[in-house]
Design an enzyme around this catalytic site. Sequence first.
Site, mmCIF file in Angstrom:
data_model
loop_
_atom_site.group_PDB
_atom_site.id
_atom_site.type_symbol
_atom_site.label_atom_id
_atom_site.label_comp_id
_atom_site.label_asym_id
_atom_site.label_seq_id
_atom_site.Cartn_x
_atom_site.Cartn_y
_atom_site.Cartn_z
ATOM 1 N N SER A 497 3.378 0.813 -5.877
ATOM 2 C CA SER A 497 2.017 1.021 -6.357
ATOM 3 C C SER A 497 1.177 1.775 -5.323
ATOM 4 O O SER A 497 1.565 2.838 -4.866
ATOM 5 C CB SER A 497 1.397 -0.334 -6.718
ATOM 6 O OG SER A 497 0.221 -0.169 -7.456
ATOM 7 N N ASP A 583 3.588 2.646 -18.151
ATOM 8 C CA ASP A 583 2.748 2.051 -17.113
ATOM 9 C C ASP A 583 1.307 2.539 -17.283
ATOM 10 O O ASP A 583 1.034 3.736 -17.218
ATOM 11 C CB ASP A 583 3.289 2.442 -15.739
ATOM 12 C CG ASP A 583 2.632 1.683 -14.600
ATOM 13 O OD1 ASP A 583 1.515 1.166 -14.792
ATOM 14 O OD2 ASP A 583 3.241 1.604 -13.524
ATOM 15 N N HIS A 628 4.046 -2.673 -14.809
ATOM 16 C CA HIS A 628 3.702 -1.845 -13.658
ATOM 17 C C HIS A 628 4.761 -1.950 -12.567
ATOM 18 O O HIS A 628 5.317 -0.949 -12.132
ATOM 19 C CB HIS A 628 2.337 -2.271 -13.119
ATOM 20 C CG HIS A 628 1.910 -1.531 -11.898
ATOM 21 N ND1 HIS A 628 1.914 -0.156 -11.823
ATOM 22 C CD2 HIS A 628 1.477 -1.968 -10.687
ATOM 23 C CE1 HIS A 628 1.485 0.221 -10.619
ATOM 24 N NE2 HIS A 628 1.225 -0.861 -9.914
#
Length: 665
Positions: A497, A583, A628
């Site tokens: 991320s 996502d 995610h």
Amino acid sequence: MQQKAQLFLRAFKYGIPRLGKCMQKQNLNHCPFADHYYNRIKLRKYHLNECLQSKPKISELARNIPRRSFSRKDNLPIKQENEKSPSENMDAFEKVRTKLETQPQEEYEIINAEVKHGGFVYYQEGCCLVRSKDEEADNENYEVLFNLEELKLDQPFIDCIRVAPDEKYVAAKIRTEDSEASTCIVVKLSDQPVMEASFPNVSSFEWVKDEEDEDVLFYTFQRNLRCHDVYRATFGDNKRNERFYTEKDPSYFVFLYLTKDSRFLTINIMNKTTSEVWLIDGLSPWDPPVLIQKRIHGVLYYVEHRDDELYILTNVGEPTEFKLPPWACGFIMDTNSDPKNCPFQLCSPIRPPKYYTYKFAEGKLFEETGHEDPITKTSRVLRLEAKSKDGKLVPMTVFHKTDSEDLQQKPLLVHVYGAYGMDLKMNFRPERRVLVDDGWILAYCHVRGGGELGLQWHADGRLTKKLNGLADLEACIKTLHSQGFSQPSLTTLTAFSAGGVLVGALCNSDPELLRAVTLEAPFMDVLNTMMDTTLPLTLEELEEWGNPSSDEKHKNYIKRYCPYQNIKPQHYPSIHITAYENDERVPLKGIINYTEKLKEAVAEHAKDMGEGYQAPNIILDIQPGGNHVIEDSHKKITAQIKFLYEELGLDSTRVFEDLKKYLKF
């Protein structure tokens, strides 16, 4: 970008409740800000208004307390009352260790959410929500309350459980690994448990009981990753469901938190730098809520309650602006104070700047530097510091095998995050364990932008100070090499991320430090993402990355470090990227654009270098689903490990044999 809803939830449910009842200053939803503030909390006592002594004191209800530290969401273990002596605890641990050593390792699993209420423990068993008597929680004698297969989801799991005060109902939030969408079910507890209702897209939820002993469920509704609406619902003969509150500012989100003593429900409205809290009386949930303090830019605060007193944890030193309701007196705590004055038991020791709490074995916290892994007693944990370009000392945590010789010849896997004021995750993972057993060195770099050293540590790594995090990461890797931990040709780097920003920036600025990189759902195109306000999280993220659409200074600064913007023809480390098709947090388009541009730069450099040049491998692995980051994906884990071993020219036979002991293939 971060999974804020979950991050803030962990802070509030497992951080603040232990911090106690302090009207507090922490970050909501999932950011582990509570942890970060422990080392600087100062309690100041202020009787802001007269206490209404006639208000009844509420004995602490038997709330859903997470009982097992094996939770899939890495919740902090709650210290139980009547704690056993150290010797008894050691005996208990030895029993666990013996059980782990004798149990077939193929049976290791990560356990889902589990809570205790009254005399029962509620948890997931197989594909069912079940409960068992507390003393029988480790046996197979349980009552099935709901079969998750009725929801017709692919491999559902329970993310969170809340039990109504008198145990007439239980609510559970259910989701799947390949999606962030969740469903909250409400089950009526009786001789024949039955699902009373279900609500889609629920983020946080809590129970209270009104004056007529009716259970009321408050919950927040999440749409496109934005959580702005609060609902309340009742069940049984008097069934209703109504919207209670809507936040109009799209840069804020809403989260519910029930105080530790269940006396008040708090509606927390916040963004990265500012918060506002409303109180709902747990005895009169239909009354209008009471505002504690209207939002003031830069002021964060959180609320707890105990013995008819409110407590505030805040990042401002002067509490005079806080006007509590007439029935409350309060304490104000700021983040620069002596935590010993806090009237609550903390969930973990106050951490001075040179001390870290880290998890390295299932279900246990180990809090000493240099501590061995207590399961196998074969690993060392070290704490090092690197001096960044501005002289700032940056802490690192290093794991390696105790009997390793010539560490300079060992492979090194560096972890980094450095965003949102979050601590770098060092929780137990099977793949990390097998890497250490196979001789790898694991290093965790606690760079600025994270929260390990508090609010200022975060502030010094966000907005127009984001390059500090990059300088810290560079210094950490160079320090590791200079201290004899591996070498560039054996050094790998991993992040997920927002951690991808620093990794991508380092690959552009200092690629010679690395041999290979693995990234998961990385945030690589900061500039274009932050200029697109149609994306669900852009407005919420302005306080972290800046507003390049309206602020030229922010725009120019982002251009200096944005991974996508700074790709150039040069030698890069090999890079393996895992991305997810749907996502919503880090759009796939940005990752694809980054990968294509990087491949073009690599090809151009290879052409310039001529024959004999070994070009790096750039791999983009797109997985289906709308989640995610999927921590437990066996496919992802094996693909990443295979990539690292191949890039370093290492034999992976042993590591995959060991990994099979922990993962079910």
